[in-house]
Scaffold this motif. Structure first.
Motif, PDB file in Angstrom:
ATOM      1  N   LEU A   1      -6.233  64.646  44.993  1.00 14.51           N
ATOM      2  CA  LEU A   1      -6.528  64.683  46.413  1.00 14.51           C
ATOM      3  C   LEU A   1      -7.884  64.069  46.706  1.00 14.51           C
ATOM      4  O   LEU A   1      -8.788  64.100  45.859  1.00 14.51           O
TER       5      LEU A   1
ATOM      6  N   VAL B   1     -11.321  67.903  51.421  1.00 12.21           N
ATOM      7  CA  VAL B   1     -10.123  68.233  52.177  1.00 12.21           C
ATOM      8  C   VAL B   1     -10.018  69.752  52.261  1.00 12.21           C
ATOM      9  O   VAL B   1     -10.559  70.482  51.431  1.00 12.21           O
TER      10      VAL B   1
ATOM     11  N   VAL C   1      -1.957  69.606  52.369  1.00 14.54           N
ATOM     12  CA  VAL C   1      -2.713  70.165  51.244  1.00 14.54           C
ATOM     13  C   VAL C   1      -2.463  71.661  51.155  1.00 14.54           C
ATOM     14  O   VAL C   1      -2.747  72.397  52.114  1.00 14.54           O
TER      15      VAL C   1
ATOM     16  N   LEU D   1      -6.752  73.264  45.888  1.00 17.08           N
ATOM     17  CA  LEU D   1      -8.133  72.927  46.201  1.00 17.08           C
ATOM     18  C   LEU D   1      -9.096  73.073  45.029  1.00 17.08           C
ATOM     19  O   LEU D   1     -10.033  72.284  44.912  1.00 17.08           O
TER      20      LEU D   1
ATOM     21  N   ARG E   1      -8.261  69.953  43.010  1.00 21.08           N
ATOM     22  CA  ARG E   1      -7.897  68.783  43.814  1.00 21.08           C
ATOM     23  C   ARG E   1      -6.796  67.967  43.144  1.00 21.08           C
ATOM     24  O   ARG E   1      -6.822  66.742  43.137  1.00 21.08           O
TER      25      ARG E   1
END
Length: 693
Positions: A579, A583, A614, A619, A622
């Motif tokens: 990612l 984000v 997402v 997270l 990522r």
């Protein structure tokens, strides 16, 4: 004059759980009240619906309880709750001698056969309060009916690190002669202890004259994975730490238990050593901790996981049947080594320690190093199943990597000392003497992200995909490095038995730098993949099958109507994508696609992206698993999406319209006559003269 304050010992003398001689009465009903008076702090345990492999690889900080409604989530397999000690004897060996814990004396010196224990259990009232807590049932009919939780089978050293070709563990027939050994007659003192014969003077303090040492079998895995505990009402097991710092899974099949727990802090372990060296019959361990003990109640069907090193005691309010087991993990190495040090300082007998502890440590080190070495052989952009399987097997969590580093340092110290530490034996025979230090050096290098190739010159030749791996010194080395990192466009730094053509140091560091960053990320992405509900996965696959079947019918119809063939069906591909930075969860972003997912024509048109939402679990690293649509891999970003493939009716109607509306082509004009050459004309005139004559 004010009254003189009395100490803890003086106050304890007036308690009903303390006898006239000042010693604790562990089998007295008032002893439970004394323990409860010390259990003043709240329990730090957590209750969960299940315990996953990732939880075990991250390490347990506090005890975990899985209640009866959720026990199916653990993957346990247990006998029926109506199991009795007589059933246990019939499923193991009724004549085998087992150690009996005398609750009043807190000793297990006396032994009795399982048959005699059943007679004691079936008698009421019972002469004494006795307990059976160390009957290992691996290799028996009863052991086949018991299965540990799923996460234990994935992280336990005895199950994962021990050589697969080793002979399986078998039940130890002690004193019954079933295994060909000499039959040891049942001692009279044991029958008197069980209340089967009248007591005589001196029997209470007398121990058995015959002592049996639990001699560990060097070739078989340690027999610590499946225990059955048979406790009568009022039984109590004093505060202790399980041998070798093992963690424990504890399932109450029938009855109830009350656990008294204390965390393994430095102060608590120091207090435990002082209490063990002193007189354990005069004070409870809780008095050394100034009351900092917590209590947890377990009922039928509950499962408790006790982390490594926790000091605990067990009280049984009613007759209970319990199954449990001990296991060692890479994530609890600091606590396991700390408990080994405590056992050294207390001079614990070898038969009371974890069997073959040194061999288990070496095997665990070698298997973890093999998995880590294999994961470093793959490029970070490699999305194959083999690469992701290697990343998942490798020590990826912070607890496992720090545990592997500490384990290598500890084993190096044991090799450098003149004698091995207590409870730690020499390396297994599979590891040559010249390979031990080289293996430890290889582990240190791999923890820094370097692929293990330099150990070849030290006597160890490594191949990560081998079943023996680092434990064998006769393997060929074939280290795989991504092709783009090699100056000669070769996929291997060293062929089997060949010599190096270039110094691989810089290339190795560059390759490891790319692969090392993905070790933790791969584990997180794999966890996200496993978390996909099976309903959603089944629905997605059903839609894909229906689409493929419809496309096949359309192609067959086009071929039958003599129309141009339809293009092949473009299938989406599953890939792990990184990612963009900064984000947030729930945000819709365009994630760039790696070139390996694009066709050659699409690759020439520039970079490509796919739009995803997402999730929160992606997270930390990522990295997330994405089902990339075929259009994103083949069509320029921003172009309109192609129309769906036509149905059979649409194809037939379009063909009929084309046949009806298409004008007929005009007839072709006759080609003009070609003028003959002079030679052809001369030949024609000569032929005509010949015919006239």
């Amino acid at each position: 004059m004010p009254a003189r304050k009395q100490g803890l010992r003086a106050r304890a003398q007036r308690h009903a759980a303390v006898g006239d001689d000042g010693k604790l009465l562990f089998d007295h009903p008032a002893f439970k009240d004394l323990l409860d008076s010390h259990a003043t702090c709240s329990s730090p345990h957590v209750e969960k619906e299940t315990v996953t492999v990732d939880d075990a690889r991250n390490g347990f900080d506090v005890p975990v309880i899985v209640r009866k409604p959720h026990k199916a989530n653990l993957g346990l397999r247990m006998p029926k709750p109506s199991l009795s000690p007589r059933d246990v004897a019939n499923a193991t060996c009724p004549k085998s001698l087992i150690p009996i814990l005398d609750v009043k004396l807190q000793t297990s010196q006396k032994r009795a056969s399982l048959d005699e224990w059943c007679q004691y259990w079936e008698r009421t009232p019972r002469a004494k309060v006795l307990n059976v807590i160390s009957l290992e049932i691996t290799g028996t009919v009863l052991g086949a009916q018991v299965k540990a939780p799923d996460f234990v089978d994935e992280v336990d050293w005895s199950a994962t690190a021990w050589p697969a070709d080793a002979p399986p563990s078998t039940f130890k027939h002690e004193g019954c002669g079933c295994d060909g050994g000499k039959r040891i007659p049942t001692l009279v003192t044991a029958r008197r202890m069980l209340g089967l014969e009248p007591l005589t003077k001196g029997d209470e303090e007398e121990g058995d004259k015959v002592q049996h040492k639990n001699s560990a079998r060097l070739l078989s895995p340690p027999r610590v994975r499946k225990y059955v505990l048979m406790s009568v009402a009022g039984s109590f097991t004093d505060f202790h730490v399980d041998f070798g710092g093992t963690s424990v899974w504890y399932h109450v099949l029938r009855g109830a238990k009350r656990m008294y727990l204390a965390p393994p802090t430095e102060k608590n372990l120091d207090a435990f050593k002082r209490w063990t060296r002193g007189s354990q019959r005069e004070k409870t361990f809780a008095e050394y901790l100034t009351g900092k003990v917590c209590a947890v109640d377990l009922h039928e069907g509950d499962t408790l996981i006790i982390p490594s090193g926790w000091i605990h005691a067990v009280y049984t309010p009613v007759d209970s049947m319990v199954f449990g087991g001990n296991f060692l993990t890479m994530s609890h190495v600091p606590s396991q080594l700390r408990i080994c040090s405590v056992e050294d300082s207390l001079d614990v007998a070898p038969e009371a320690r974890f069997p073959n502890n040194g061999a288990v440590m070496w095997y665990a080190l070698l298997r973890a190093a093999d998995a880590l070495n294999e994961s470093l052989a793959f490029d970070a952009d490699d999305h194959s199943e083999r690469a992701w399987a290697a990343f998942r097997r490798a020590p990826s969590t912070i607890a496992e990597r720090s545990g592997l580093k500490l384990l290598a340092s500890f084993l190096r110290k044991t090799l450098q000392s003149s004698k091995f530490a207590a409870g730690v034996t020499a390396p297994p025979d599979e590891i040559a003497d010249v390979c031990t230090y080289a293996t430890l050096d290889a582990v240190d290098a791999m923890l820094k992200g370097e692929r293990c190739v330099d150990v070849v010159q030290k006597g160890v030749l490594i191949k990560g995909v081998s079943t023996l791996g680092l434990s064998a010194a006769t393997l060929r080395c074939n280290v795989r490095v991504p092709q783009r990192f090699h100056p000669d466009n070769r996929a291997s730094l060293m062929e089997a038995g060949g010599a190096r053509r270039r110094k691989p140091g810089e290339l190795k560091r560059r390759a490891a730098a790319v692969a090392g960053r993905f070790v933790a990320a791969c584990a997180a992405a794999a966890r996200a993949e496993d978390a996909e509900p099976w309903q959603e996965r089944a629905e997605r696959r059903r839609v894909e099958r229906e689409r493929a079947a419809a496309h096949a019918v359309a192609r067959a119809a086009a071929a039958a109507l003599e129309m141009p063939p339809l293009p092949p069906l473009k299938k989406p591909r599953s890939a792990y994508l990184r990612l963009p930075p900064f984000v947030e969860a729930g945000e819709t972003v365009d994630v760039p696609l790696p070139p390996s997912l694009l066709t050659a024509r699409r690759r020439r048109q520039g970079p490509a992206t796919t739009r995803v939402v997402v999730p929160a679990d992606a997270l930390p690293h990522r990295v997330m698993k994405v089902l990339v649509p075929a259009d994103d891999m083949d069509v320029v970003v921003g172009a309109p999406a192609p129309a769906p493939p036509p149905t059979v009716e649409e194809i037939r109607a379009a063909y009929q319209r084309e046949q009806a509306a298409a004008p007929r082509p005009p007839p072709r004009p006759a080609p003009p006559p070609r003028e003959k050459s002079a030679r052809q004309q001369a030949r024609k005139r000569a032929r005509a003269v010949t015919q006239d004559s």
